[in-house]
Design a protein around this motif. Structure first.
Motif, mmCIF file in Angstrom:
data_model
loop_
_atom_site.group_PDB
_atom_site.id
_atom_site.type_symbol
_atom_site.label_atom_id
_atom_site.label_comp_id
_atom_site.label_asym_id
_atom_site.label_seq_id
_atom_site.Cartn_x
_atom_site.Cartn_y
_atom_site.Cartn_z
ATOM 1 N N LYS A 26 12.054 -3.779 5.690
ATOM 2 C CA LYS A 26 11.058 -3.116 6.518
ATOM 3 C C LYS A 26 10.462 -1.972 5.713
ATOM 4 C CE LYS A 26 13.416 -3.818 10.961
ATOM 5 N NZ LYS A 26 14.013 -3.115 12.131
ATOM 6 N N TYR A 27 9.152 -1.862 5.726
ATOM 7 C CA TYR A 27 8.529 -0.741 5.031
ATOM 8 C C TYR A 27 7.107 -0.546 5.547
ATOM 9 C CZ TYR A 27 6.055 -4.151 2.043
ATOM 10 O OH TYR A 27 5.268 -5.181 1.574
ATOM 11 N N THR A 28 6.528 0.574 5.181
ATOM 12 C CA THR A 28 5.145 0.869 5.535
ATOM 13 C C THR A 28 4.265 0.612 4.328
ATOM 14 O OG1 THR A 28 5.766 2.504 7.183
ATOM 15 C CG2 THR A 28 3.527 2.630 6.316
ATOM 16 N N LEU A 29 3.316 -0.271 4.504
ATOM 17 C CA LEU A 29 2.378 -0.660 3.448
ATOM 18 C C LEU A 29 1.143 0.226 3.542
ATOM 19 C CD1 LEU A 29 1.325 -4.356 2.766
ATOM 20 C CD2 LEU A 29 -0.329 -2.519 2.767
ATOM 21 N N ILE A 30 0.733 0.799 2.409
ATOM 22 C CA ILE A 30 -0.491 1.602 2.360
ATOM 23 C C ILE A 30 -1.401 1.013 1.294
ATOM 24 C CG2 ILE A 30 -1.492 3.895 2.079
ATOM 25 C CD1 ILE A 30 1.261 5.059 2.680
ATOM 26 N N ALA A 31 -2.475 0.383 1.707
ATOM 27 C CA ALA A 31 -3.441 -0.195 0.766
ATOM 28 C C ALA A 31 -4.531 0.834 0.513
ATOM 29 C CB ALA A 31 -4.033 -1.481 1.333
ATOM 30 N N ASN A 32 -4.349 1.632 -0.573
ATOM 31 C CA ASN A 32 -5.360 2.644 -0.894
ATOM 32 C C ASN A 32 -6.146 2.299 -2.152
ATOM 33 O OD1 ASN A 32 -3.548 3.216 -2.939
ATOM 34 N ND2 ASN A 32 -2.841 5.139 -2.031
ATOM 35 N N PHE A 33 -5.778 1.190 -2.829
ATOM 36 C CA PHE A 33 -6.570 0.589 -3.914
ATOM 37 C C PHE A 33 -6.636 1.423 -5.198
ATOM 38 C CE2 PHE A 33 -8.670 -0.397 0.215
ATOM 39 C CZ PHE A 33 -8.208 -1.688 0.349
ATOM 40 N N ASP A 34 -6.007 2.591 -5.232
ATOM 41 C CA ASP A 34 -6.174 3.484 -6.376
ATOM 42 C C ASP A 34 -5.429 3.020 -7.621
ATOM 43 O OD1 ASP A 34 -7.900 5.320 -5.211
ATOM 44 O OD2 ASP A 34 -6.269 6.408 -4.273
ATOM 45 N N ALA A 235 0.028 -0.304 7.470
ATOM 46 C CA ALA A 235 0.664 -1.282 8.363
ATOM 47 C C ALA A 235 2.158 -1.209 8.206
ATOM 48 C CB ALA A 235 0.166 -2.698 8.046
ATOM 49 N N ASN A 236 2.901 -1.438 9.286
ATOM 50 C CA ASN A 236 4.344 -1.611 9.234
ATOM 51 C C ASN A 236 4.640 -3.086 8.975
ATOM 52 O OD1 ASN A 236 5.088 1.032 9.593
ATOM 53 N ND2 ASN A 236 5.326 0.858 11.821
ATOM 54 N N VAL A 237 5.467 -3.364 7.974
ATOM 55 C CA VAL A 237 5.724 -4.730 7.552
ATOM 56 C C VAL A 237 7.224 -5.035 7.644
ATOM 57 C CG1 VAL A 237 5.690 -6.285 5.555
ATOM 58 C CG2 VAL A 237 3.708 -4.849 6.056
ATOM 59 N N PHE A 238 7.543 -6.224 8.133
ATOM 60 C CA PHE A 238 8.920 -6.732 8.143
ATOM 61 C C PHE A 238 8.922 -8.096 7.455
ATOM 62 C CE2 PHE A 238 11.966 -9.632 10.077
ATOM 63 C CZ PHE A 238 13.166 -8.968 9.805
ATOM 64 N N VAL A 239 9.822 -8.285 6.505
ATOM 65 C CA VAL A 239 9.893 -9.542 5.765
ATOM 66 C C VAL A 239 11.335 -9.981 5.620
ATOM 67 C CG1 VAL A 239 9.318 -10.732 3.620
ATOM 68 C CG2 VAL A 239 7.822 -8.909 4.454
#
Length: 241
Positions: A26-34, A235-239
């Motif tokens: 479980k983690y928080t994904l941050i797509a900031n593209f930098d 987004a909060n992601v669970f895999v």
């Protein structure tokens, strides 16, 4: 407000965990593209000429290329166009330049530009996809949006009282709609005229758990180009794996 999203995400990341068998995450994904290592063209833009878009972690951002696979027709591309220190963008190429107030602290970063082509046949089937849907889940939290300079200029020249530009996001899971939400990018009323001119939080938690997120720009005036800048998609992601 942008900092608030990032602080929240760091707090959630701190609670990320693995089970004893290292089979769940479980983690928080941050797509900031930098820090994506993208090969930008000399004009400060990026599209993936070899595919249908680009990925950031487990989120895919899609576009559709033209028949010669040289330039994109619609969907997402990346930009790093800065606003000049003077604040003046007159005479510059502004289609993919974020419309930011002078001295904005978020100037100079990489961001996505979403283009809504009026021809649906020139758009990707979906705009954003969670790439691990068969093995997990994705709960959208939010992102930041602002207008492009060209869009802001068109609004100033064409909007009349009662006109509005809105960005709508709709979530889907296994073909079913999960929810929708929207934010006004510009609105002219008798009381005031407003055009979003800084990175502004767009709350996406109403979308729920999603496989896809589709975007739609809705304008009461047909003379407004279909572009919007997007950054820091959270987004909060669970895999399970």
């Amino acid at each position: 407000m942008k900092r608030l999203f990032l602080i929240l995400s760091v707090m959630i990341m701190a609670s990320s965990c693995f089970d004893d068998n290292m089979s769940q995450m479980k983690y928080t994904l941050i797509a900031n593209f930098d820090n994506g290592g993208y090969d930008f063209k000399s004009d400060s833009t990026f599209v993936n000429n070899l595919g249908v878009g680009f990925n950031h972690d487990l989120l895919g951002f899609y576009h559709q290329m033209d028949s010669d696979n040289i330039w994109f027709d619609g969907g997402f591309m990346l930009s790093r166009f800065d606003t000049p220190k003077s604040g003046s963008t007159a005479g510059l190429r502004n289609t993919y330049r974020a419309y930011l107030t002078k001295g904005s602290t978020m100037n100079g970063n990489v961001y996505a530009v979403y283009h809504q082509n009026p021809d649906d046949g020139l758009m990707p089937k979906h705009d954003i996809k969670f790439l691990a849907i068969e093995d997990g889940s994705c709960q959208m939290l939010g992102c930041y949006v602002t207008n492009t300079v060209d869009v802001a200029d068109a609004i100033r020249h064409n909007f009349k009282e009662g006109d509005k530009l809105t960005l709508k996001a709709t979530g889907y899971l296994f073909g079913n709609k999960t929810g929708e939400t929207q934010i006004n990018l510009a609105e002219f009323t008798a009381q005031k005229d407003s055009i979003v001119s800084k990175w502004t939080a767009f709350d996406l938690d109403k979308l729920g758990s999603v496989e896809y997120v589709d975007l739609e720009l809705i304008s009461t005036n047909a003379n407004i180009p279909g572009y919007v800048c997007i950054d820091s998609v959270v987004a909060n992601v669970f895999v399970s794996y």
